[in-house]
Scaffold this active site. Structure first.
Site, PDB file in Angstrom:
ATOM      1  N   PRO A   1      -6.918   7.100  -4.971  1.00 13.71           N
ATOM      2  CA  PRO A   1      -8.335   6.346  -5.074  1.00 13.71           C
ATOM      3  C   PRO A   1      -8.861   6.207  -3.616  1.00 13.71           C
ATOM      4  O   PRO A   1      -8.049   6.302  -2.605  1.00 13.71           O
ATOM      5  CB  PRO A   1      -7.924   4.868  -5.441  1.00 13.71           C
TER       6      PRO A   1
ATOM      7  N   ASP B   1       8.274   8.089  -6.133  1.00 19.05           N
ATOM      8  CA  ASP B   1       9.620   8.956  -6.053  1.00 19.05           C
ATOM      9  C   ASP B   1       9.713   8.973  -4.470  1.00 19.05           C
ATOM     10  O   ASP B   1      10.594   9.985  -3.901  1.00 19.05           O
ATOM     11  CB  ASP B   1       9.488  10.364  -6.632  1.00 19.05           C
TER      12      ASP B   1
ATOM     13  N   SER C   1      -8.627 -15.656   3.072  1.00 18.44           N
ATOM     14  CA  SER C   1      -7.165 -15.786   2.836  1.00 18.44           C
ATOM     15  C   SER C   1      -6.311 -14.429   3.097  1.00 18.44           C
ATOM     16  O   SER C   1      -5.833 -14.199   2.069  1.00 18.44           O
ATOM     17  CB  SER C   1      -6.706 -16.830   2.027  1.00 18.44           C
TER      18      SER C   1
ATOM     19  N   ASP D   1     -10.314  -9.601   2.497  1.00 23.21           N
ATOM     20  CA  ASP D   1     -10.321 -10.831   1.786  1.00 23.21           C
ATOM     21  C   ASP D   1     -10.795 -11.916   2.826  1.00 23.21           C
ATOM     22  O   ASP D   1      -9.878 -12.471   3.437  1.00 23.21           O
ATOM     23  CB  ASP D   1      -9.211 -11.296   1.166  1.00 23.21           C
TER      24      ASP D   1
ATOM     25  N   GLU E   1       2.670  14.518   2.446  1.00 26.63           N
ATOM     26  CA  GLU E   1       1.886  13.471   1.953  1.00 26.63           C
ATOM     27  C   GLU E   1       1.441  12.660   3.112  1.00 26.63           C
ATOM     28  O   GLU E   1       0.398  12.123   3.181  1.00 26.63           O
ATOM     29  CB  GLU E   1       2.260  12.668   0.926  1.00 26.63           C
TER      30      GLU E   1
ATOM     31  N   ASN F   1      -3.618   8.898   4.168  1.00 26.01           N
ATOM     32  CA  ASN F   1      -2.193   8.384   4.255  1.00 26.01           C
ATOM     33  C   ASN F   1      -2.035   7.897   5.525  1.00 26.01           C
ATOM     34  O   ASN F   1      -0.908   7.384   6.162  1.00 26.01           O
ATOM     35  CB  ASN F   1      -1.031   9.145   4.000  1.00 26.01           C
TER      36      ASN F   1
ATOM     37  N   HIS G   1      -5.981  -6.279  -2.754  1.00 23.14           N
ATOM     38  CA  HIS G   1      -6.825  -6.216  -1.598  1.00 23.14           C
ATOM     39  C   HIS G   1      -7.116  -7.740  -1.145  1.00 23.14           C
ATOM     40  O   HIS G   1      -7.542  -7.994  -0.336  1.00 23.14           O
ATOM     41  CB  HIS G   1      -8.081  -5.509  -2.002  1.00 23.14           C
ATOM     42  N   THR G   2      -6.139  -8.786  -1.979  1.00 23.41           N
ATOM     43  CA  THR G   2      -6.607  -9.943  -1.522  1.00 23.41           C
ATOM     44  C   THR G   2      -5.558 -10.229   0.025  1.00 23.41           C
ATOM     45  O   THR G   2      -5.624 -11.329   0.499  1.00 23.41           O
ATOM     46  CB  THR G   2      -5.579 -11.078  -2.662  1.00 23.41           C
TER      47      THR G   2
ATOM     48  N   ARG H   1       0.952  -1.052   0.157  1.00 28.27           N
ATOM     49  CA  ARG H   1      -0.040  -0.021   0.044  1.00 28.27           C
ATOM     50  C   ARG H   1       0.663   1.253   0.027  1.00 28.27           C
ATOM     51  O   ARG H   1       0.404   2.171  -0.573  1.00 28.27           O
ATOM     52  CB  ARG H   1      -0.749   0.038   1.223  1.00 28.27           C
TER      53      ARG H   1
ATOM     54  N   HIS I   1       0.542   4.301  -2.645  1.00 29.50           N
ATOM     55  CA  HIS I   1       0.146   5.638  -2.406  1.00 29.50           C
ATOM     56  C   HIS I   1       1.309   6.834  -2.711  1.00 29.50           C
ATOM     57  O   HIS I   1       1.219   7.773  -2.966  1.00 29.50           O
ATOM     58  CB  HIS I   1      -0.184   5.706  -0.955  1.00 29.50           C
ATOM     59  N   ASP I   2       2.241   6.017  -2.827  1.00 27.45           N
ATOM     60  CA  ASP I   2       3.759   6.788  -3.308  1.00 27.45           C
ATOM     61  C   ASP I   2       3.526   7.185  -4.785  1.00 27.45           C
ATOM     62  O   ASP I   2       3.837   8.300  -4.935  1.00 27.45           O
ATOM     63  CB  ASP I   2       5.003   6.079  -2.943  1.00 27.45           C
TER      64      ASP I   2
ATOM     65  N   GLY J   1       4.297  10.757  -8.535  1.00 25.30           N
ATOM     66  CA  GLY J   1       5.116   9.711  -9.196  1.00 25.30           C
ATOM     67  C   GLY J   1       5.803   8.769  -8.124  1.00 25.30           C
ATOM     68  O   GLY J   1       5.795   9.165  -6.898  1.00 25.30           O
TER      69      GLY J   1
END
Length: 322
Positions: A155, A71, A240, A237, A82, A88, A185-186, A59, A63-64, A69
């Protein structure tokens, strides 16, 4: 003739420079040969103590990349960075990146970027969770800008498909990439706070979200009571949560997606067909496809707006600009 030769030589140098400044696998093979092995052993040591750190590292990379970009800008501490922005605040795994960086600074001072450590750690996290592995192109440089005000590009669990699509396409990612990357998200968890509204008062109707499977609704309501602790963690999930597999897609197909944004993938024809493909109808038959497609989507995502060549810097400490 001489002028032509000079133009030809200049063009050759320019083409070579452009090629040199792109990301490439094995970027540190000469400058810091143990770079990737050091990141791997660090991630593994932390993972052995807490397997849920894998989802955290994956994650952090997402998020980076979505802001400024890939970085390493998400790693910088400060009141207006950020890292301090609301989307975050739940990020975790920074101590793993810092651990790897301090070891690499001892081995090869000023050589390996924090942005590359994040990309490598995300790959290692997936691999350790029984997911696929892949060669990570490296050579990213660390950014010098990190602003909480720019995190609206990220998102959100409340996003409709059109909002998700718009955010991904702004980064050069299509519907196939979107569904594939959300498959991360598994592994991992979320807070009751981010989906509880679906269980009790969806769209202010006073009723649950009708797309939630009934059996799943009862389980989620037991885990997240109406006035309970919003920070309680729930697996994304249910089958599992520490294994990187296709059960997440089966859950979405069966109305067991936890986040609204995940379940919405089933409500739109294009994204539904991709989910259906990954979920498969015979156990494991198409699971292999996700194993092949996820690395491709990750390589694409991890190349978003990267800084290369002489852009940015190589931070000495990941949480601080030099």
């Amino acid at each position: 003739m001489e002028a032509k030769l000079i133009v030809f030589l200049l063009l050759s140098v320019m083409i070579f420079s452009a090629a040199q400044s792109q990301l490439k696998t094995g970027f540190y093979s000469i400058s810091c040969p143990r770079a990737e092995a050091t990141v791997r052993s660090t991630v593994e040591a932390h993972f052995n103590k807490d397997p849920t750190i894998a989802a955290g590292l994956l994650r952090v990379h997402f998020h980076d990349c979505f802001v400024q970009g890939c970085d390493g800008s998400v790693l910088i501490t400060g009141s207006s960075t950020e890292r301090n922005a609301p989307p975050n605040l739940g990020l975790r795994g920074f101590e793993v990146i810092d651990d790897a960086k301090s070891q690499l600074e001892a081995l090869c001072p000023g050589v390996v970027s924090c942005a590359d450590i994040v990309a490598l750690a995300a790959r290692d996290a997936v691999d350790l969770s029984d997911g696929p592995s892949w060669s990570v192109p490296t050579g990213r440089r660390d950014g010098r800008v990190s602003l909480s005000s720019q995190t609206s590009d990220l998102p959100s669990p409340l996003d409709s498909i059109s909002a998700q699509r718009q955010k991904f396409s702004a980064k050069g990612l299509d519907d196939h990439d979107l569904v594939t990357l959300v498959g991360a998200h598994t592994i991992g968890q979320t807070d009751c706070l981010f989906f509880r509204y679906r269980l009790y008062n969806f769209t202010a109707s006073g009723n649950p979200d009708p797309t939630i499977n009934q059996a799943s609704l009862s389980q989620l309501q037991a885990l997240c009571p109406k006035d309970g602790d919003g920070s309680k963690r729930v697996a994304l999930d249910k089958d599992s949560q520490t294994k990187f597999d296709v059960s997440f897609f089966k859950n979405v197909r069966d109305g067991n997606g936890v986040l609204e944004s995940d379940q919405r993938l089933w409500g739109e024809a294009t994204t539904r067909s991709i989910v259906q493909n990954y979920a498969g109808s015979i156990r494991g038959l198409l699971g292999l496809r996700f194993d092949v497609e996820f690395p491709k989507a990750m390589i694409k995502m991890s190349s978003i707006e990267v800084k290369i060549g002489t852009q940015g810097e190589i931070r000495k400490v990941c949480s601080k600009i030099n």
